[in-house]
Structures are given as structure tokens and as C-alpha cells.
Design an enzyme around this catalytic site. Structure first.
Site, mmCIF file in Angstrom:
data_model
loop_
_atom_site.group_PDB
_atom_site.id
_atom_site.type_symbol
_atom_site.label_atom_id
_atom_site.label_comp_id
_atom_site.label_asym_id
_atom_site.label_seq_id
_atom_site.Cartn_x
_atom_site.Cartn_y
_atom_site.Cartn_z
ATOM 1 N N SER A 120 0.837 -1.184 0.000
ATOM 2 C CA SER A 120 0.000 0.000 0.000
ATOM 3 C C SER A 120 0.885 1.251 0.000
ATOM 4 O O SER A 120 1.709 1.416 -0.893
ATOM 5 C CB SER A 120 -0.956 -0.034 1.205
ATOM 6 O OG SER A 120 -1.999 0.904 1.041
ATOM 7 N N GLU A 219 -1.932 -2.578 -8.005
ATOM 8 C CA GLU A 219 -3.095 -2.893 -7.176
ATOM 9 C C GLU A 219 -3.608 -1.585 -6.603
ATOM 10 O O GLU A 219 -2.885 -0.588 -6.586
ATOM 11 C CB GLU A 219 -2.731 -3.889 -6.056
ATOM 12 C CG GLU A 219 -1.553 -3.504 -5.195
ATOM 13 C CD GLU A 219 -1.904 -2.714 -3.941
ATOM 14 O OE1 GLU A 219 -3.103 -2.438 -3.720
ATOM 15 O OE2 GLU A 219 -0.983 -2.367 -3.193
ATOM 16 N N HIS A 286 -5.242 -5.912 -1.166
ATOM 17 C CA HIS A 286 -6.157 -5.513 -0.105
ATOM 18 C C HIS A 286 -7.396 -6.411 -0.028
ATOM 19 O O HIS A 286 -8.311 -6.120 0.735
ATOM 20 C CB HIS A 286 -6.622 -4.062 -0.284
ATOM 21 C CG HIS A 286 -5.567 -3.036 -0.056
ATOM 22 N ND1 HIS A 286 -4.648 -2.678 -1.019
ATOM 23 C CD2 HIS A 286 -5.278 -2.266 1.022
ATOM 24 C CE1 HIS A 286 -3.845 -1.740 -0.543
ATOM 25 N NE2 HIS A 286 -4.205 -1.466 0.691
#
Length: 315
Positions: A120, A219, A286
Site C-alpha cells: 500500500s 493494485e 487488499h
């Protein structure tokens, strides 16, 4: 004759596998973590025989950040410089890593490479470490996926195998992942670089490495379609995606996929323009039971077989 600087930049830094008894440290370079969740993760790691400690400011708070920039940077660089620390676990992503990504102790990394584990917001630290040091990292964590109460066995096993063995890592595409629909044809090899789309875009112009010959991992979570469109447009039109070998698409989580023009349509428009093999549906990041993958290592993307294979012997 090649210059020493060129030879140094071509050298790939691959940390060795962790061994029982070695020390790992949790640090918080981004947002304030959930202390109870981090302590549960620490117990899993202790169960693997690892010695776990924490940065001095790991649970500090400075508004939405885990301490001031200086506190977060001090902890991170202290872990890089400590010869007893053999891997650095980030407590969470969120926001804030981009504020310190250009101030890491890159000399310490070159002297003593050690795995950085995170994803992330932590993507920008991986990108900066690759740009400046060519260090292989880990896009992942002991993450509790969407709809799950605890870290899944699939998630924890994949991280343990990555960190504590030298086995090849094979990530198989999952048809139930919405990005599976983006898969095309072809087989390519290249360094797997990238991660969170928001951080790849944030790094453009200052912390983004050269993607020529690379397989780009993408992502994202909880973004508007327009944000995805703007970021991919900027990356493509600015030339940052020129020369890619392929694209590996992970989990795009908390999007509305049943819309007439969904994020999948937006991704397909941009990725088709690149003219390279695309493998979607990868269980990376996620979503439910996400897996862990080395960043910076050599990978083979096989769209027909639906596999992304990371060769550990030739990282």
C-alpha cells in the site's frame, strides 16, 4: 570499460532468508497502526522462531501519522543501520511514507541489505529503495483481508515461505478476482516492480525507477474511477510506462464492478495501449487472503497459464 558507478547500480541487493533466532523490527513510516493487530502479528512471527522488537516511535501519534516525519524517519533509518535487525516490518500503510522516501539511509542499505516488508503506502519506499539501491523487498504483510477476522493461513504461509526459504514463489491468478478479466496472452520475463497504483503515481518524477524491461505490478483500494483514470493517463503520457515487458494486476478492492463503465474498463483501455502481456486476477493486496511477493526480483508472467513465477535463485 564500465564505470564503477554503473557496475554498482547494476548490482542487485537480495537479502538472505531469515533464520530462527534472528531479529526483526516493526516500524511505522506511515499512518498510526492498530496496536492490538500489530501485537498479534508479532506473536505469529515469534511462533516462527524470530526475535521481534519495535521502533521507539512505532505507536506514536501525530494527527493521522505515526509520529512526526523525523520520528518516523529516525526509526526507519535506525533499523536499517542496526546489524542485529535482519528484516523490517512496517506496522501498516495508510499515508505518510512518501514524505520520507527520499531521506532513507541508502548507504546503510548498500552495506547491509535487509528485507522491507510492507505494501500500500509502503510501495513508495520499495520504489525508492529500488531506484537508489536495487534492493529486493517484499510487497506484502500479515494482512487481514476484506471480510476476514484473522490473518489467513494462506497469507501467513506465503510470507513465511518467502522470508525463510529460497523457494520460487508462484502466484496463481484467481478467476473470482474482478481483474482476472484483464488477462491477455503471452509470456514475458522481467523485474517485478511497482505495487500500489496511488504510490506509483505519487513517485513519478522523483522516486520512480526506470520501468524499461520490467513487469509492472498494480493494485489499488478504495479509489474513484476518475482517480485511476487520471493516474494511468499521467503515467502513460509522461512516458513512465514506456518499455514495459508486461503488467501484473492484483486486487482492486472496494470498487463498484457492476457499473456500465467500471474500473475494469478503464484499466483495459490504458493497458491495451501498452501492447504488452497482461495477467490479472492476482491475489495481491487488499482483498481476501492476499499473498506475498518479492519486489525487484526476476519474474516470469505467463498469461495463458495464469501464473506469475518469481525465480529466487536468480533474484
Amino acid at each position: 570499460m564500465e564505470s564503477p558507478d554503473r557496475i554498482e547500480m547494476d548490482r542487485i541487493l537480495t537479502p538472505p532468508p531469515l533464520r530462527p533466532g534472528e531479529k526483526i523490527r516493526f516500524v511505522s513510516p506511515a499512518s498510526l497502526p492498530d496496536r492490538d493487530l500489530v501485537l498479534r502479528q508479532a506473536e505469529i512471527l515469534r511462533g516462527w522462531g524470530l526475535d521481534v522488537d519495535f521502533g521507539e516511535h512505532a505507536f506514536c501519534k501525530h494527527d493521522y501519522l505515526a509520529g512526526t516525519d523525523e520520528e518516523r524517519l529516525t526509526d526507519f533509518n535506525a533499523a536499517l543501520c542496526d546489524p542485529e535487525v535482519r528484516a523490517i516490518f512496517t506496522t501498516r500503510g495508510g499515508k505518510g511514507s512518501y514524505r520520507i522516501a527520499d531521506r532513507l539511509d541508502f548507504d546503510a542499505v548498500r552495506r547491509d541489505p535487509k528485507f522491507l516488508i510492507g505494501f500500500s503506502d509502503i510501495t513508495i519506499l520499495h520504489l525508492s529503495l529500488w531506484k537508489h539501491c536495487r534492493q529486493v523487498g517484499v510487497h506484502g504483510a500479515l494482512f487481514v483481508g476484506d471480510g476476514e477476522q484473522e490473518v489467513s493461513l494462506e497469507t501467513s504461509d506465503s510470507l513465511r515461505r518467502l522470508l525463510m526459504t529460497s523457494e520460487d514463489i508462484i502466484i496463481r491468478s484467481r478467476p473470482e478476482e474482478p481483474t482476472w478479466a484483464l488477462t491477455t496472452e503471452g509470456t514475458v520475463a522481467g523485474r517485478l516492480i511497482g505495487g500500489n497504483l496511488d504510490m506509483v503515481a505519487t513517485a513519478a518524477g522523483w522516486a520512480l525507477p526506470d520501468f524499461h524491461g520490467a513487469i509492472l505490478l498494480l493494485e489499488a483500494v478504495n479509489m474513484y474511477r476518475g482517480q485511476v483514470d487520471r493516474q494511468l493517463t499521467m503515467l502513460r503520457k509522461a512516458g513512465h510506462l514506456n518499455g514495459l515487458a508486461g503488467v501484473a494486476v492484483g486486487q482492486f478492492t472496494r470498487f463498484e464492478f457492476d457499473r456500465r463503465f467500471s474500473v475494469i474498463d478503464i484499466l483495459r483501455e490504458h493497458l491495451d495501449m501498452l501492447g504488452v502481456p497482461v495477467l490479472g486476477g492476482l491475489p495481491l493486496r487488499h482483498g481476501r487472503s492476499p499473498l506475498n511477493v518479492p519486489i525487484g526480483a526476476t519474474a516470469v508472467l505467463d498469461a495463458q497459464a495464469g501464473t506469475l513465477t518469481v525465480r529466487r535463485g536468480n533474484a
